[in-house]
Design a protein around this motif. Structure first.
Motif, PDB file in Angstrom:
ATOM      1  N   ASP A  98       0.784  -1.231   0.000  1.00 26.92           N
ATOM      2  CA  ASP A  98       0.000   0.000   0.000  1.00 26.92           C
ATOM      3  C   ASP A  98       0.819   1.285   0.000  1.00 26.92           C
ATOM      4  O   ASP A  98       0.265   2.370   0.095  1.00 26.92           O
ATOM      5  CB  ASP A  98      -0.954   0.000   1.189  1.00 26.92           C
ATOM      6  CG  ASP A  98      -0.231  -0.119   2.521  1.00 26.92           C
ATOM      7  OD1 ASP A  98       1.006  -0.183   2.526  1.00 26.92           O
ATOM      8  OD2 ASP A  98      -0.914  -0.160   3.559  1.00 26.92           O
TER       9      ASP A  98
ATOM     10  N   HIS B  57      -5.227  -1.966  -7.251  1.00 26.18           N
ATOM     11  CA  HIS B  57      -5.480  -3.234  -6.568  1.00 26.18           C
ATOM     12  C   HIS B  57      -6.594  -3.977  -7.289  1.00 26.18           C
ATOM     13  O   HIS B  57      -7.531  -3.362  -7.799  1.00 26.18           O
ATOM     14  CB  HIS B  57      -5.891  -2.997  -5.113  1.00 26.18           C
ATOM     15  CG  HIS B  57      -4.837  -2.333  -4.297  1.00 26.18           C
ATOM     16  ND1 HIS B  57      -3.783  -3.021  -3.748  1.00 26.18           N
ATOM     17  CD2 HIS B  57      -4.651  -1.042  -3.958  1.00 26.18           C
ATOM     18  CE1 HIS B  57      -3.005  -2.188  -3.093  1.00 26.18           C
ATOM     19  NE2 HIS B  57      -3.499  -0.966  -3.215  1.00 26.18           N
TER      20      HIS B  57
ATOM     21  N   GLY C  81      -8.612  -7.353  -6.119  1.00 27.21           N
ATOM     22  CA  GLY C  81      -8.735  -8.427  -5.136  1.00 27.21           C
ATOM     23  C   GLY C  81      -7.565  -8.398  -4.180  1.00 27.21           C
ATOM     24  O   GLY C  81      -7.250  -7.370  -3.590  1.00 27.21           O
ATOM     25  N   ASN C  82      -6.867  -9.529  -4.070  1.00 28.28           N
ATOM     26  CA  ASN C  82      -5.715  -9.630  -3.180  1.00 28.28           C
ATOM     27  C   ASN C  82      -4.407  -9.287  -3.894  1.00 28.28           C
ATOM     28  O   ASN C  82      -3.331  -9.447  -3.349  1.00 28.28           O
ATOM     29  CB  ASN C  82      -5.639 -11.060  -2.608  1.00 28.28           C
ATOM     30  CG  ASN C  82      -4.714 -11.150  -1.417  1.00 28.28           C
ATOM     31  OD1 ASN C  82      -4.568 -10.207  -0.652  1.00 28.28           O
ATOM     32  ND2 ASN C  82      -4.076 -12.291  -1.261  1.00 28.28           N
ATOM     33  N   ASN C  83      -4.493  -8.811  -5.133  1.00 29.78           N
ATOM     34  CA  ASN C  83      -3.312  -8.494  -5.926  1.00 29.78           C
ATOM     35  C   ASN C  83      -3.111  -6.989  -6.030  1.00 29.78           C
ATOM     36  O   ASN C  83      -4.072  -6.222  -5.980  1.00 29.78           O
ATOM     37  CB  ASN C  83      -3.433  -9.087  -7.335  1.00 29.78           C
ATOM     38  CG  ASN C  83      -3.462 -10.596  -7.309  1.00 29.78           C
ATOM     39  OD1 ASN C  83      -2.613 -11.218  -6.688  1.00 29.78           O
ATOM     40  ND2 ASN C  83      -4.443 -11.180  -7.962  1.00 29.78           N
ATOM     41  N   THR C  84      -1.868  -6.583  -6.191  1.00 31.75           N
ATOM     42  CA  THR C  84      -1.524  -5.181  -6.365  1.00 31.75           C
ATOM     43  C   THR C  84      -0.773  -5.014  -7.679  1.00 31.75           C
ATOM     44  O   THR C  84       0.160  -5.761  -7.953  1.00 31.75           O
ATOM     45  CB  THR C  84      -0.621  -4.689  -5.210  1.00 31.75           C
ATOM     46  OG1 THR C  84      -1.280  -4.931  -3.970  1.00 31.75           O
ATOM     47  CG2 THR C  84      -0.320  -3.213  -5.335  1.00 31.75           C
TER      48      THR C  84
ATOM     49  N   HIS D 163       6.157 -10.425  -1.421  1.00 25.63           N
ATOM     50  CA  HIS D 163       5.153 -10.114  -2.433  1.00 25.63           C
ATOM     51  C   HIS D 163       5.535 -10.764  -3.775  1.00 25.63           C
ATOM     52  O   HIS D 163       5.829 -10.062  -4.742  1.00 25.63           O
ATOM     53  CB  HIS D 163       5.008  -8.602  -2.616  1.00 25.63           C
ATOM     54  CG  HIS D 163       4.516  -7.898  -1.406  1.00 25.63           C
ATOM     55  ND1 HIS D 163       3.205  -7.948  -1.006  1.00 25.63           N
ATOM     56  CD2 HIS D 163       5.162  -7.147  -0.485  1.00 25.63           C
ATOM     57  CE1 HIS D 163       3.056  -7.242   0.105  1.00 25.63           C
ATOM     58  NE2 HIS D 163       4.237  -6.749   0.445  1.00 25.63           N
TER      59      HIS D 163
ATOM     60  N   ALA E   8       2.117 -12.915  -8.805  1.00 30.07           N
ATOM     61  CA  ALA E   8       1.055 -13.919  -8.926  1.00 30.07           C
ATOM     62  C   ALA E   8       1.400 -14.863 -10.066  1.00 30.07           C
ATOM     63  O   ALA E   8       1.712 -14.426 -11.170  1.00 30.07           O
ATOM     64  CB  ALA E   8      -0.282 -13.233  -9.174  1.00 30.07           C
TER      65      ALA E   8
ATOM     66  N   GLN F 152       1.578 -18.343  -6.402  1.00 38.60           N
ATOM     67  CA  GLN F 152       0.633 -19.447  -6.461  1.00 38.60           C
ATOM     68  C   GLN F 152       0.502 -19.971  -7.882  1.00 38.60           C
ATOM     69  O   GLN F 152       0.383 -19.192  -8.819  1.00 38.60           O
ATOM     70  CB  GLN F 152      -0.736 -18.993  -5.949  1.00 38.60           C
ATOM     71  CG  GLN F 152      -0.744 -18.615  -4.489  1.00 38.60           C
ATOM     72  CD  GLN F 152      -0.379 -19.803  -3.610  1.00 38.60           C
ATOM     73  OE1 GLN F 152      -0.889 -20.898  -3.769  1.00 38.60           O
ATOM     74  NE2 GLN F 152       0.541 -19.581  -2.681  1.00 38.60           N
TER      75      GLN F 152
END
Length: 103
Positions: free
Chosen positions: A2, A40, A42-45, A68, A71, A79
């Protein structure tokens, strides 16, 4: 993520991976970059990266090192099942910059 961060790390290529550490040691090269969150999902930046050095797998390994991973980048802790991408929006060499249109 953030807030913007200045990453000043040290990398060493070992086989097909880059190892990362916080402090210098013989044989390790400094790897510097500034990162800035720009959105952002979801859970990604989505981040903007300003590379100050150009090391082997620098973005991928450094982001994983600070917790971090990209993705989908399973090599550095992301993941599985999600594609990852690195896209340049601007390339600059010796003060000459090229803007790259985004999709």
């Amino acid at each position: 993520m953030d807030r913007p961060q200045e990453l000043r790390l040290f990398l060493k290529k070992e086989g097909t991976k880059a190892l990362v550490r916080d402090t210098p040691e013989d044989g390790w090269l400094h790897a510097d970059m500034d990162i800035e969150p720009v959105g952002h999902a979801g859970n990604n930046t989505v981040i903007r990266v300003h590379l100050l050095t150009g090391r082997f797998h620098q973005i991928r390994a450094s982001m994983a090192h600070i917790g971090h991973p990209l993705a989908g980048d399973v090599k550095y802790g992301g993941q599985p099942g999600q594609p990852y991408s690195l896209e340049a929006c601007r390339l600059c060499f010796d003060g000459h910059c090229i803007e790259i249109p985004q999709k």
